[in-house]
Enzyme design. Structure first.
Site, PDB file in Angstrom:
ATOM      1  CE  LYS A 167      -3.949  -2.330   2.092  1.00  0.00           C
ATOM      2  NZ  LYS A 167      -5.076  -2.225   3.040  1.00  0.00           N
ATOM      3  CG  PHE A 180     -13.647   1.199   6.861  1.00  0.00           C
ATOM      4  CD1 PHE A 180     -13.091   0.675   5.700  1.00  0.00           C
ATOM      5  CD2 PHE A 180     -14.370   0.357   7.697  1.00  0.00           C
ATOM      6  CE1 PHE A 180     -13.239  -0.669   5.374  1.00  0.00           C
ATOM      7  CE2 PHE A 180     -14.521  -0.993   7.374  1.00  0.00           C
ATOM      8  CZ  PHE A 180     -13.958  -1.500   6.209  1.00  0.00           C
ATOM      9  NE  ARG A 236      -7.335 -13.456   4.809  1.00  0.00           N
ATOM     10  CZ  ARG A 236      -7.819 -12.217   4.721  1.00  0.00           C
ATOM     11  NH1 ARG A 236      -7.473 -11.444   3.688  1.00  0.00           N
ATOM     12  NH2 ARG A 236      -8.632 -11.734   5.622  1.00  0.00           N
ATOM     13  CB  THR A 245      -7.487  -6.085   9.290  1.00  0.00           C
ATOM     14  OG1 THR A 245      -7.910  -7.215   8.537  1.00  0.00           O
ATOM     15  CG2 THR A 245      -7.795  -4.822   8.506  1.00  0.00           C
ATOM     16  NE  ARG A 289      -2.549  -6.062   6.829  1.00  0.00           N
ATOM     17  CZ  ARG A 289      -3.628  -6.710   6.398  1.00  0.00           C
ATOM     18  NH1 ARG A 289      -4.145  -7.710   7.105  1.00  0.00           N
ATOM     19  NH2 ARG A 289      -4.203  -6.355   5.269  1.00  0.00           N
ATOM     20  CG  ASN A 305      -3.889  -2.573   6.492  1.00  0.00           C
ATOM     21  OD1 ASN A 305      -3.674  -2.132   5.362  1.00  0.00           O
ATOM     22  ND2 ASN A 305      -4.868  -3.409   6.758  1.00  0.00           N
ATOM     23  CG  HIS A 330      -5.351  -6.323  -0.568  1.00  0.00           C
ATOM     24  ND1 HIS A 330      -6.574  -6.310   0.068  1.00  0.00           N
ATOM     25  CD2 HIS A 330      -5.459  -7.178  -1.604  1.00  0.00           C
ATOM     26  CE1 HIS A 330      -7.391  -7.137  -0.575  1.00  0.00           C
ATOM     27  NE2 HIS A 330      -6.745  -7.671  -1.608  1.00  0.00           N
ATOM     28  CD  GLU A 343      -8.670  -9.045  -4.226  1.00  0.00           C
ATOM     29  OE1 GLU A 343      -9.582  -8.868  -3.405  1.00  0.00           O
ATOM     30  OE2 GLU A 343      -7.525  -9.410  -3.892  1.00  0.00           O
TER      31      GLU A 343
HETATM   32  P1  CMP Z   1      -7.432  -4.733   3.028  1.00  0.00           P
HETATM   33  O1  CMP Z   1      -6.896  -6.088   3.335  1.00  0.00           O
HETATM   34  O2  CMP Z   1      -6.810  -3.968   1.926  1.00  0.00           O
HETATM   35  O3  CMP Z   1      -9.011  -4.828   2.738  1.00  0.00           O
HETATM   36  C1  CMP Z   1      -9.945  -3.877   3.164  1.00  0.00           C
HETATM   37  C2  CMP Z   1      -9.336  -2.753   3.922  1.00  0.00           C
HETATM   38  O4  CMP Z   1     -10.224  -1.949   4.636  1.00  0.00           O
HETATM   39  C3  CMP Z   1      -8.420  -3.326   4.988  1.00  0.00           C
HETATM   40  O5  CMP Z   1      -7.275  -3.857   4.378  1.00  0.00           O
HETATM   41  C4  CMP Z   1      -8.193  -2.127   5.874  1.00  0.00           C
HETATM   42  O6  CMP Z   1      -7.109  -1.330   5.437  1.00  0.00           O
HETATM   43  C5  CMP Z   1      -9.491  -1.358   5.691  1.00  0.00           C
HETATM   44  N1  CMP Z   1     -10.272  -1.419   6.918  1.00  0.00           N
HETATM   45  C6  CMP Z   1     -10.854  -2.495   7.451  1.00  0.00           C
HETATM   46  N2  CMP Z   1     -11.496  -2.164   8.596  1.00  0.00           N
HETATM   47  C7  CMP Z   1     -11.296  -0.838   8.760  1.00  0.00           C
HETATM   48  C8  CMP Z   1     -11.700   0.111   9.750  1.00  0.00           C
HETATM   49  N3  CMP Z   1     -12.438  -0.268  10.798  1.00  0.00           N
HETATM   50  N4  CMP Z   1     -11.317   1.395   9.596  1.00  0.00           N
HETATM   51  C9  CMP Z   1     -10.565   1.758   8.532  1.00  0.00           C
HETATM   52  N5  CMP Z   1     -10.160   0.908   7.551  1.00  0.00           N
HETATM   53  C10 CMP Z   1     -10.511  -0.368   7.679  1.00  0.00           C
END
Ligand code: CMP
Length: 140
Positions: free
Chosen positions: A11, A59, A87, A93, A104, A114, A117, A128
Site C-alpha cells: 500500500k 471507513f 494471510r 488487519t 503488518r 496497514n 493487502h 483481483e
Molecule cells: P485490506 O486487506 O486492503 O481490505 C480492506 C481494507 O479496509 C483493509 O485492508 C483495511 O485497510 C481497511 N479497513 C478495514 N477495517 C477498517 C476500519 N475499521 N477502519 C478503517 N479501515 C478499515
C-alpha cells in the site's frame, strides 16, 4: 480460475516509507514466487471498484482516499495454499492485533495504513489479479 495464487498490494504507506524491498524479502523468504508485479497508482474510480464490497461501510471513503494517495506495488504470488499462507504472513488487519513477525506487525501503523493487502479467497485472488494484470503480464 487461478489456483495456488494470491494477489497483493504493497500500500502507499509501504512505498512512501521505502519498505518495498524489506517486504518483498519477507515474501520471498516465506516461499512465495512473484509471477506478476508493477508499481502503479490507483485512480479513485479504480479504488472504488476494487473495494466495492466495502462501499456501505463507514471507513470506505477513508480507505479509497488512502489507497489513491500515492503509488502502490501490485503483485501476484504463487505458492501452495497461497491465499491462506499469505494471510498468515501478513497478520491481522489491525496491526495492534497482528502476531509478532508478521508483515503488518513490522510495517503497519493503523487499520488504514496497514502496509499490505492480501486476497481473502481463491475466487477473489483471481478477480483481483485480473483487475490489475492482463494475461501477458503474468509469468509462470
Ligand atoms: P485490506 O486487506 O486492503 O481490505 C480492506 C481494507 O479496509 C483493509 O485492508 C483495511 O485497510 C481497511 N479497513 C478495514 N477495517 C477498517 C476500519 N475499521 N477502519 C478503517 N479501515 C478499515
Amino acid at each position: 480460475m487461478i489456483t495456488n495464487r494470491t494477489f497483493t498490494m504493497l500500500k502507499p504507506d509501504s512505498v512512501s516509507k521505502g519498505n518495498i524491498g524489506a517486504i518483498l524479502e519477507k515474501i520471498n523468504a516465506s516461499g512465495f514466487k512473484i509471477v506478476a508485479m508493477k508499481l502503479t497508482q490507483l485512480s479513485r474510480e479504480d479504488a472504488e471498484k476494487f473495494y466495492a464490497v466495502h462501499k456501505e461501510l463507514p471507513f470506505f471513503d477513508k480507505l479509497v482516499t488512502f489507497m489513491t494517495s500515492g503509488p502502490i506495488v501490485a503483485a501476484i504470488l504463487e505458492k501452495e495454499n497461497a491465499v491462506e499462507d499469505f494471510r498468515l504472513l501478513i497478520g491481522a488487519t489491525n496491526p495492534d492485533d497482528a502476531v509478532e513477525g508478521t508483515i503488518r506487525k513490522s510495517f503497519a501503523t493503523s487499520v488504514t495504513e496497514n502496509a499490505v493487502h492480501g486476497s481473502d479467497s481463491d475466487e477473489n485472488a483471481a478477480l483481483e489479479s485480473e483487475f490489475h494484470f492482463s494475461k501477458n503480464e503474468i509469468f509462470g
